[in-house]
Scaffold this motif. Structure first.
Motif, PDB file in Angstrom:
ATOM      1  N   ARG A 301      -6.296   1.412  -2.019  1.00  0.00           N
ATOM      2  CA  ARG A 301      -7.478   0.777  -1.789  1.00  0.00           C
ATOM      3  C   ARG A 301      -6.996  -0.017  -0.262  1.00  0.00           C
ATOM      4  NH1 ARG A 301      -9.675  -4.742  -5.076  1.00  0.00           N
ATOM      5  NH2 ARG A 301     -10.187  -4.319  -3.211  1.00  0.00           N
ATOM      6  N   PHE A 302      -5.266  -0.253   0.166  1.00  0.00           N
ATOM      7  CA  PHE A 302      -5.101  -0.012   0.792  1.00  0.00           C
ATOM      8  C   PHE A 302      -5.031   0.495   1.986  1.00  0.00           C
ATOM      9  CE2 PHE A 302      -1.486  -0.814   3.623  1.00  0.00           C
ATOM     10  CZ  PHE A 302      -1.617  -1.871   4.026  1.00  0.00           C
ATOM     11  N   VAL A 305      -9.335   0.739   3.690  1.00  0.00           N
ATOM     12  CA  VAL A 305      -8.608  -0.510   4.799  1.00  0.00           C
ATOM     13  C   VAL A 305      -8.376  -0.103   6.022  1.00  0.00           C
ATOM     14  CG1 VAL A 305      -8.105  -2.730   4.636  1.00  0.00           C
ATOM     15  CG2 VAL A 305      -9.005  -2.167   3.062  1.00  0.00           C
ATOM     16  N   ILE A 313      -5.700  -6.923   9.166  1.00  0.00           N
ATOM     17  CA  ILE A 313      -5.067  -6.842   8.427  1.00  0.00           C
ATOM     18  C   ILE A 313      -3.586  -7.465   8.582  1.00  0.00           C
ATOM     19  CG2 ILE A 313      -4.120  -4.764   6.918  1.00  0.00           C
ATOM     20  CD1 ILE A 313      -6.031  -3.282   7.435  1.00  0.00           C
ATOM     21  N   LYS A 438      -9.949  -8.785   6.563  1.00  0.00           N
ATOM     22  CA  LYS A 438      -9.861  -7.744   5.402  1.00  0.00           C
ATOM     23  C   LYS A 438      -8.877  -7.355   4.804  1.00  0.00           C
ATOM     24  CE  LYS A 438     -13.233  -6.175   8.285  1.00  0.00           C
ATOM     25  NZ  LYS A 438     -14.576  -6.421   7.626  1.00  0.00           N
ATOM     26  N   CYS A 439      -7.421  -7.507   4.859  1.00  0.00           N
ATOM     27  CA  CYS A 439      -6.511  -7.717   4.144  1.00  0.00           C
ATOM     28  C   CYS A 439      -5.652  -7.928   4.056  1.00  0.00           C
ATOM     29  CB  CYS A 439      -6.191  -5.486   3.558  1.00  0.00           C
ATOM     30  SG  CYS A 439      -5.062  -5.744   2.026  1.00  0.00           S
ATOM     31  N   VAL A 441      -1.605  -9.002   2.864  1.00  0.00           N
ATOM     32  CA  VAL A 441      -0.200  -7.928   2.161  1.00  0.00           C
ATOM     33  C   VAL A 441       0.836  -8.871   2.788  1.00  0.00           C
ATOM     34  CG1 VAL A 441       1.528  -6.166   1.852  1.00  0.00           C
ATOM     35  CG2 VAL A 441      -1.145  -5.406   3.052  1.00  0.00           C
ATOM     36  N   LEU A 504      -1.431  -7.648  -2.640  1.00  0.00           N
ATOM     37  CA  LEU A 504      -2.101  -6.925  -1.882  1.00  0.00           C
ATOM     38  C   LEU A 504      -3.614  -8.229  -2.422  1.00  0.00           C
ATOM     39  CD1 LEU A 504      -0.648  -5.008  -2.235  1.00  0.00           C
ATOM     40  CD2 LEU A 504      -2.249  -3.382  -0.801  1.00  0.00           C
ATOM     41  N   PHE A 506      -6.983  -8.071  -1.483  1.00  0.00           N
ATOM     42  CA  PHE A 506      -8.211  -7.488  -0.710  1.00  0.00           C
ATOM     43  C   PHE A 506      -9.627  -8.662  -0.607  1.00  0.00           C
ATOM     44  CE2 PHE A 506      -6.409  -4.092  -2.396  1.00  0.00           C
ATOM     45  CZ  PHE A 506      -5.899  -3.504  -1.048  1.00  0.00           C
ATOM     46  N   SER A 508     -13.339  -9.870  -0.960  1.00  0.00           N
ATOM     47  CA  SER A 508     -14.446  -9.215  -1.157  1.00  0.00           C
ATOM     48  C   SER A 508     -14.756 -10.364  -0.997  1.00  0.00           C
ATOM     49  CB  SER A 508     -13.699  -9.167  -2.939  1.00  0.00           C
ATOM     50  OG  SER A 508     -13.278 -10.657  -3.211  1.00  0.00           O
TER      51      SER A 508
END
Length: 559
Positions: A301-302, A305, A313, A438-439, A441, A504, A506, A508
């Motif tokens: 998934r990462f 992205v 990110i 978007k993400c 970490v 992580l 994400f 959604s």
């Protein structure tokens, strides 16, 4: 059968370590392998007929000399400095201490009188031989006798040249020069990130930060402090006459073909100047995403992205948690052939082909904010901002992500969900965060157990009652975990290297809606977990269960 082999074999049999049948089998194996002729001890260990410890004990008893374990012995740097690395390897010997004006010499062959005479002439001291196991001796030579390695000082404008000027007028008889070279070389060999040189009343404490933890390495006498500090300050182009004010300096050294940058900071204390050196190995390679330790299902998934055309990110965590390493690993994946990729960093830690990398220079007015503005005028597709430190940089990064750019950056927050709240505190409107992010970490670094010495142990449920979300097997009453023991290969720490534990988050639809509603980090985290997010704690527990790291290590770094 050679007489030496026969004597060693008989001694092992007499001590009850070996049987006559196994001795004959080992000797027959030697006959088949001509390269092993005369190396009965190695053959016996390889066949599993005796341990290296048993062999060492018997050899020392047979030779009539003390047995020394270099894994626990406190080696005297002044003694080590009496021998070159070439001589140590040729004679399989290492000077480890002074005893009544004699040099205590750890040897593989302590009964070799010709070698002892040669060593007496080489060192200028009478020799007291002791026996040390071969593997420990080799590791100790590599660890302690590094002052004769290729050791060159590199000028900034000569980094690409082949004829680099030597900086070790270095390896002469000056004790301060030898000690400085030994410290720097040992730090590079130990993969230390920092060196601390701290003066006290009676001695100087020298510590290395290895895998995020400080370790005492050497304690030279107080009288060497002034000359040692002056030597390093000269190498770092600092003012040796100024001892009352803090100073900053830098130097580049080439050690065994590896170019290493050192950032040097001095600080006056009540006992004199202390130095802190930060190491950066320029020849180090960028770690790939697969090597980071992110679970495979999350990693897929990462990657998706990372390949988005725009968005932001963020990589978060405290100082020294490996954020920059993760950013570089992500930059390795982006398309550098068809996209214009520009970074602004402080400092530029790795050179990457196909990427324009900008070094921050605050004295010249090139800050992260100014650099980001300049990047936006250079038609970028993908940008990497080393760190978001203030509201202005955060605003520019978010706006860039909103206007068709893919932006990578780092931020100091405790967990992934807390990043959204942090952006709001930096006066970024929630609708901008929800649209651009978007993400996230979030990560920490844990030390990896040394494969050579880690030891298993059993734990019961009652032992970890206070540990939440422990990964018990269903109906299991106990579990085998691993803990550190310590050996020469890991400098008696029980750990060797580090790896990340990650979560992580994400962006959604549920997370975006909670962001728009200005919900607290706890609710955002709860929603992300419900959608399948693996928390840092859960990721750490998985690595504990696999035996990659210890329970204590995860408890130390993950709150």
């Amino acid at each position: 059968m050679k007489q030496g082999q026969n004597l060693l074999g008989d001694c092992l049999i007499n001590e009850g370590v070996l049987t006559r049948e196994r001795l004959e089998e080992a000797l027959n194996a030697q006959k088949k392998d001509k390269g092993k002729q005369g190396l009965l001890g190695e053959t016996l260990v390889e066949l599993g007929y005796c341990s290296e410890d048993d062999l060492a004990r018997v050899i020392a008893k047979r030779a009539g000399v003390p047995l020394v374990s270099l894994e626990s012995y406190t080696v005297d740097p002044a003694a080590v400095a009496t021998m070159s690395v070439d001589s140590a390897r040729r004679y399989r010997a290492l000077p480890i201490a002074y005893e009544s004006d004699k040099l205590v010499m750890a040897m593989r062959h302590p009964t070799d009188l010709m070698a002892i005479d040669d060593l007496r002439i080489l060192t200028g001291h009478d020799i007291t031989p002791v026996f040390a196991p071969d593997s420990e001796l080799e590791a100790a030579i590599d660890r302690y006798l590094l002052t004769d390695m290729e050791f060159e000082q590199v000028e900034e404008d000569e980094l690409q040249a082949d004829d680099i000027t030597s900086g070790s007028e270095g390896t002469g008889d000056n004790p301060a020069v030898q000690l400085a070279n030994m410290i720097l070389s040992q730090a590079v060999n130990a993969k230390a990130s920092d060196i601390h040189i701290e003066p006290y009343d009676k001695n100087v404490r020298i510590r290395f930060r290895i895998d995020g933890v400080l370790h005492d390495m050497l304690t030279p006498p107080r009288r060497m402090h002034g000359s040692l500090i002056s030597r390093i300050k000269v190498m770092a182009n600092m003012d040796i006459a100024e001892r009352r004010k803090p100073q900053d300096g830098r130097m580049s050294l080439k050690i065994e073909g590896r170019t290493v940058d050192f950032r040097v900071a001095s600080l006056p204390t009540s006992f004199g100047e202390r130095l802190t050196l930060r190491l950066l190995d320029r020849t180090g390679s960028v770690i790939s995403l697969e090597e980071l330790g992110i679970s495979s299902e999350v990693l897929d998934r990462f990657r998706q992205v990372i390949k988005l055309p725009y968005g932001m990110i963020l990589v978060t965590g405290p100082t020294g948690s490996g954020k920059t390493t993760t950013l570089y690993a992500a930059m390795e994946v982006v398309d550098r052939s068809e996209k214009n990729v520009i970074t602004v960093e402080d400092p530029v830690e790795y050179r990457m082909e196909g990427i324009s990398q900008v070094q921050i220079n605050t004295k010249a007015g090139l800050t992260f904010t100014a650099g980001l503005r300049s990047i936006l005028r250079s038609d970028p597709d993908i940008m990497m901002v080393g760190e978001i430190r203030d509201r202005e940089t955060a605003r520019l990064a978010v706006e860039s992500a909103m206007t068709g750019h893919l932006v990578f950056s780092s931020l100091h927050t405790n967990d992934a969900a807390g990043t959204i709240s942090r952006l709001t505190e930096m006066e970024i409107e929630p609708f901008l965060t929800a649209s651009s992010l978007k993400c996230v970490v979030s990560q920490r670094l844990v030390r990896v157990l040394c494969n050579h010495c880690k030891e298993p142990y059993e734990i019961c449920r009652s032992d970890v009652d206070n540990v939440n979300d422990f990964p018990w097997e269903q109906d299991a009453g106990s579990m085998t975990l691993y803990r550190p023991a310590g050996c020469m290969r890991c400098s008696n720490t029980g750990y060797r290297g580090r790896m990340g534990v990650y979560e992580l988050l994400f962006a959604s639809e549920a997370v975006q809606q909670l962001t728009l509603d200005r919900k607290p980090a706890g609710e955002i985290k709860k929603a992300a977990v419900a959608e399948g997010m693996i928390t840092m704690w859960q990721d750490g527990m998985k690595k504990v269960k696999k035996g990659t790291t210890s329970l204590e290590e995860v408890l130390r770094v993950v709150v």
